[in-house]
Design a protein around this motif. Structure first.
Motif, mmCIF file in Angstrom:
data_model
loop_
_atom_site.group_PDB
_atom_site.id
_atom_site.type_symbol
_atom_site.label_atom_id
_atom_site.label_comp_id
_atom_site.label_asym_id
_atom_site.label_seq_id
_atom_site.Cartn_x
_atom_site.Cartn_y
_atom_site.Cartn_z
ATOM 1 N N LYS A 158 -8.418 -11.739 -2.775
ATOM 2 C CA LYS A 158 -8.944 -12.450 -1.616
ATOM 3 C C LYS A 158 -8.852 -11.547 -0.388
ATOM 4 O O LYS A 158 -7.769 -11.041 -0.085
ATOM 5 C CB LYS A 158 -8.083 -13.697 -1.426
ATOM 6 C CG LYS A 158 -8.721 -14.799 -0.674
ATOM 7 C CD LYS A 158 -7.749 -15.958 -0.634
ATOM 8 C CE LYS A 158 -8.409 -17.209 -0.205
ATOM 9 N NZ LYS A 158 -7.497 -18.338 -0.337
ATOM 10 N N GLN A 184 -3.230 -12.978 -3.134
ATOM 11 C CA GLN A 184 -3.909 -14.002 -3.931
ATOM 12 C C GLN A 184 -5.110 -13.413 -4.638
ATOM 13 O O GLN A 184 -5.808 -12.566 -4.096
ATOM 14 C CB GLN A 184 -4.393 -15.112 -3.011
ATOM 15 C CG GLN A 184 -3.425 -16.254 -2.898
ATOM 16 C CD GLN A 184 -4.073 -17.405 -2.183
ATOM 17 O OE1 GLN A 184 -5.108 -17.879 -2.593
ATOM 18 N NE2 GLN A 184 -3.453 -17.831 -1.102
ATOM 19 N N ARG A 185 -5.332 -13.890 -5.844
ATOM 20 C CA ARG A 185 -6.552 -13.467 -6.537
ATOM 21 C C ARG A 185 -7.454 -14.667 -6.743
ATOM 22 O O ARG A 185 -6.982 -15.785 -6.906
ATOM 23 C CB ARG A 185 -6.199 -12.822 -7.880
ATOM 24 C CG ARG A 185 -5.455 -11.522 -7.676
ATOM 25 C CD ARG A 185 -5.421 -10.714 -8.914
ATOM 26 N NE ARG A 185 -4.872 -11.459 -10.034
ATOM 27 C CZ ARG A 185 -4.918 -11.024 -11.279
ATOM 28 N NH1 ARG A 185 -5.483 -9.892 -11.555
ATOM 29 N NH2 ARG A 185 -4.392 -11.742 -12.246
ATOM 30 N N VAL A 186 -8.738 -14.425 -6.719
ATOM 31 C CA VAL A 186 -9.694 -15.511 -6.892
ATOM 32 C C VAL A 186 -10.635 -15.171 -8.041
ATOM 33 O O VAL A 186 -10.777 -14.025 -8.433
ATOM 34 C CB VAL A 186 -10.519 -15.750 -5.608
ATOM 35 C CG1 VAL A 186 -9.657 -16.278 -4.513
ATOM 36 C CG2 VAL A 186 -11.234 -14.486 -5.186
ATOM 37 N N ASP A 242 -14.867 -19.469 -0.543
ATOM 38 C CA ASP A 242 -15.516 -18.265 -1.049
ATOM 39 C C ASP A 242 -16.216 -17.511 0.075
ATOM 40 O O ASP A 242 -15.862 -17.667 1.235
ATOM 41 C CB ASP A 242 -16.487 -18.624 -2.177
ATOM 42 C CG ASP A 242 -17.360 -19.800 -1.819
ATOM 43 O OD1 ASP A 242 -17.716 -19.896 -0.640
ATOM 44 O OD2 ASP A 242 -17.659 -20.616 -2.702
ATOM 45 N N TYR A 287 -15.108 -16.460 3.977
ATOM 46 C CA TYR A 287 -14.616 -15.117 4.337
ATOM 47 C C TYR A 287 -15.693 -14.046 4.296
ATOM 48 O O TYR A 287 -15.383 -12.869 4.324
ATOM 49 C CB TYR A 287 -13.385 -14.717 3.519
ATOM 50 C CG TYR A 287 -13.409 -14.894 2.020
ATOM 51 C CD1 TYR A 287 -14.206 -14.085 1.233
ATOM 52 C CD2 TYR A 287 -12.599 -15.833 1.402
ATOM 53 C CE1 TYR A 287 -14.197 -14.227 -0.136
ATOM 54 C CE2 TYR A 287 -12.586 -15.982 0.033
ATOM 55 C CZ TYR A 287 -13.391 -15.171 -0.735
ATOM 56 O OH TYR A 287 -13.383 -15.310 -2.088
#
Lengths: 183, 126
Positions: free
Chosen positions: A71, A77-79, A137, A141
């Protein structure tokens, strides 16, 4: 003496195995849990595990691929999102932010920046979740640099589903390939 | 990054720290960082941090706006050689997640060990 030697070899092999697992996990292949509603028809919000390919070329990325990314607004954090725009594409950011059905007049004026077209710069992609109503999403950003993409998702399992389905068929924890759905 | 690095047309070799970069307070103004280029994922760039999240930055002329506010967990980076640098004035603030290392110091050539790496313009508006 004998037991000390045994301990030493065990330790060395544990270390070697750990290093190998780390290498594979970082550079080749990843099997990991995903949580959250943002990819809902494709991935469940709980108990879903993804098979991610870490060995991919940025040139092979295409519109419609499901990817793992860091992110941009939080490096911890991973998305997991789907690519919906490639460099050079012109994107309408979020037309629903100006809809009179959900927002009143002052909010529509405040959200005006979202009802605009932008062009994706070189080396960036546009990512959105499949569940647009519940997804943080690119609409919030903005464009995502390709360097933040860490893997490509090729398949998924639901580990709460069991090896055999209720009808008695083999279905291997609901193993399914996640393919590029772009038409 | 001339004149901080490679002042005599000789390539400097530097020591780069690659751990402890994930926190918001891992960086401060004046740090030199190595990061993946946002416009080309296969390229690495080395620039100086001039602004952290929340800062208001006075941009150079090539940026479309005169001042800008840095978003959360982003950095404003610029090269020391103002006229020969592709930096945040071209591609905007970069995400902290793109950073892969922080330059600690020069280790080669030997006579440049311990060179003072501070510098850069003061870009933050008060």
């Amino acid at each position: 003496m004998e037991s000390l030697k045994f301990l030493k070899t065990t330790l060395i092999w544990t270390l070697k195995a750990g290093c190998l697992i780390h290498l594979v996990n970082e550079n080749l292949y990843e099997f990991n849990e995903t949580r959250g509603e943002s990819m809902l028809p494709t991935l469940q919000s709980t108990n879903d595990y993804i098979h991610g390919l870490k060995w991919f070329s940025y040139k092979d990325l295409d519109i419609g691929d499901v990817i793992i990314a860091i992110k941009p607004s939080d490096p911890n954090q991973r998305v997991c999102k789907r690519i919906t725009g490639m460099p050079g594409d012109i994107i309408l950011v979020d037309p629903s932010s100006s809809s009179p059905l959900t927002y009143n007049q002052t909010e529509i004026v405040k959200n005006d920046g979202f009802n605009k077209f932008i062009k994706i710069p070189k080396g960036h992609v546009w990512v959105t979740g499949d569940n647009l109503c519940h997804s943080l999403d690119s609409r919030s950003y903005s464009v995502l640099p390709m360097a933040l993409i860490k893997g490509k998702i090729i398949a998924a399992n639901s580990l709460n589903k069991g090896f055999i389905s209720e009808d008695g068929d083999l279905w291997f924890w609901n193993f399914r390939r996640i393919s590029n759905l772009f038409i | 990054m001339t004149p901080t690095f490679n002042p005599n047309f000789q390539n400097d070799i530097t020591l780069v720290k690659k751990y402890g970069l994930k926190k918001t307070d891992s960086f401060k103004k004046g740090d030199i960082i190595m990061f993946k280029s946002p416009t080309d994922p296969e390229k690495l760039l080395t620039k100086r941090v001039l602004g952290l999240q929340g800062d208001t930055i006075k941009c150079l002329d090539r940026y479309p706006k005169q001042t800008t506010i840095i978003p959360r967990n982003h950095l404003w980076v610029e090269g020391d050689n103002e006229f020969h640098s592709i930096d945040s004035n071209n591609f905007g603030p970069i995400s902290q997640a793109l950073v892969i290392g922080k330059v600690v110091g020069v280790i080669w050539p030997l006579n440049r060990i311990g060179t003072n790496l501070s510098g850069g313009r003061d870009a933050v508006m008060n």
